[in-house]
Enzyme design. Structure first.
Site, PDB file in Angstrom:
ATOM      1  CD  GLU A 248     -30.916  -4.335   6.272  1.00  0.00           C
ATOM      2  OE1 GLU A 248     -31.420  -4.153   7.492  1.00  0.00           O
ATOM      3  OE2 GLU A 248     -31.428  -5.315   5.714  1.00  0.00           O
ATOM      4  CD  GLU A 359     -37.514  -2.496   9.462  1.00  0.00           C
ATOM      5  OE1 GLU A 359     -37.761  -3.504   9.527  1.00  0.00           O
ATOM      6  OE2 GLU A 359     -36.338  -1.983   9.009  1.00  0.00           O
TER       7      GLU A 359
END
Length: 444
Positions: A248, A359
């Site tokens: 990520e 997120e």
């Protein structure tokens, strides 16, 4: 560092004093740093045992490698220039005999090449040109790390004390996926307070990397242990098992991790569904940095403003077709470093899904949905200059070629809190707007 700004023209007959502007800007940053540091210095407000402090100091001595040179950033960070062969990554038991790869054997085919140091393009709505330029805050005084070293943000006792525990410092919580999750959906329908607005690919093909240009904002965070991020996920393995592999990278605002509310470049990895392996940035052995000018975990500046200048960063992650390491570049062609193939299981081969998007953590303080913002804090329908975006979504195929993503799915758990809308144009390829304010009359 690749940051894109939507240009604005201005004119003045008076001479422009760049030095005076820089001095004023640094003074404002330092003033803001003092305020934020006083708010997040928790040793002033609670008792810490000498035993715990000693454990923390031993851990910090392990991860803060001795620097060759040190740079004081105007935002309060201390950047240590550490010899690249002394970096923490090489302490990993699987990397004891690892030889640092200086550069990938080849870049993905189909990349845009900057010929004059700039990358200009129109906004997707034709509202003016955007131009690539930018820096991280620690670059402000013009000091650079010496050749052969890498810049590493120094970790402090206060950083560790903001975490729930020493073990959890620098880690994401393990994700819990309910049984009602769709079998073909990505690992976002979790029950631990994380909410998302993402676009994702299916699992019908092997993938070897992904790229996107990500709009940068500074969303507000309601409570210290929440965060807001925008990132790319490279995934392989089982979403509801113990073996998910994930790479990520993107930008993140996390008061708990960094001690302030600035957006920062970050990375993350895990090979066991966030259980025991992996961490943010360089807080554990794993990611090997090769670049001497980009500090992972350092603040990104400037940031976008509502109905004003828009800034974005470009991130590419791809698997070296010959060596197998997963490389990361920042901007169009600035190599940052790589995740060695040895630290993965499924990703030692290929990825089966890619996700792009936002997120947040919703801790439901006082029983209400969090006010923590995603992206710009505005919903997707507000469009350019108001909502946050990802543009030019691309994937790397088995032939090491970049191509625009033609078919994506989108998902958001609660569109009254955060949402996402995708589009396609020749200039921006596949792109989407996303985000939202969190708590509002429709999202109690």
């Amino acid at each position: 560092m690749g940051i894109v700004v939507r240009n604005r023209r201005c004119s003045s007959s008076a001479p422009f004093d760049h030095h005076l502007l820089l001095t004023f800007f640094v003074a404002i940053l330092l003033q803001r740093t003092v305020v934020e540091s006083s708010m997040l210095n928790y040793t002033k407000y609670r008792q810490v045992s000498s035993v715990r402090l000693e454990r923390i100091r031993r851990h910090l001595n392990k991860i803060n490698k001795p620097p060759v040179f040190t740079i004081q950033s105007p935002d309060g960070d201390v950047i240590d220039c550490v010899h690249k062969r002394k970096q923490l990554a090489l302490d990993h038991p699987l990397l004891k005999n690892h030889k640092i790869q200086k550069a990938p054997t080849e870049m993905p085919r189909g990349m845009n090449v900057k010929r004059d140091g700039r990358n200009e393009m129109e906004s997707e709505e034709g509202r003016g040109k955007v131009r690539e330029e930018g820096w991280q805050m620690w670059h402000l005084n013009g000091t650079r790390c010496p050749k052969g070293t890498i810049p590493i943000r120094r970790n402090t006792v206060h950083d560790v004390l903001r975490a729930k525990s020493l073990y959890e410092f620098g880690k994401k919580p393990s994700r819990v996926v309910p049984l009602s999750r769709r079998s073909d959906a990505p690992d976002v329908l979790s029950a631990n307070g994380h909410e998302h607005a993402i676009a994702y690919t299916g699992s019908s093909q092997e993938m070897y990397g992904a790229k996107a240009t990500i709009n940068v904002w500074d969303p507000s965070i309601q409570v210290m242990n929440e965060f807001s991020l925008s990132q790319i996920w490279i995934l392989s393995g089982s979403f509801d098992g113990p073996d998910l592999n994930s790479i990520e990278a993107g930008w993140q605002v996390s008061p708990e991790l960094y001690g302030d509310s600035r957006p920062r470049l970050f990375t993350y990895w895990t090979s066991d569904s966030y259980r025991a392996t992996g961490c943010y940035n360089l807080l554990c052995a794993g990611f090997i940095q090769t670049n001497s000018r980009i500090a992972i975990g350092a603040a990104i500046s400037p940031v976008s403003s509502y109905a004003g200048n828009q800034y974005d960063i470009t991130i590419l992650i791809w698997k070296d077709p010959k060596v197998g390491n997963w490389w990361m570049s920042f901007g169009e062609k600035t190599l940052v470093g790589y995740w060695p193939a040895e630290i993965f299981t499924h990703l030692a081969d290929h990825a089966t899904m890619v996700e792009w998007g936002g997120e947040v953590v919703n801790s439901r303080t006082n029983g209400q949905h969090t006010f923590t913002q995603m992206g710009s804090g505005h919903f997707a329908e507000d469009g350019f200059g108001k909502a946050s975006y990802f543009r030019n979504l691309e994937i790397v195929d088995m032939d090491n070629s970049l191509s625009s993503v033609q078919a994506i799915s989108t998902l958001a758990e609660n569109t009254n809190c955060y949402d996402i809308k995708s589009y396609y144009t020749n200039q921006w390829g596949t792109y989407f707007y996303y985000g939202g304010p969190g708590n509002n009359p429709l999202c109690p």
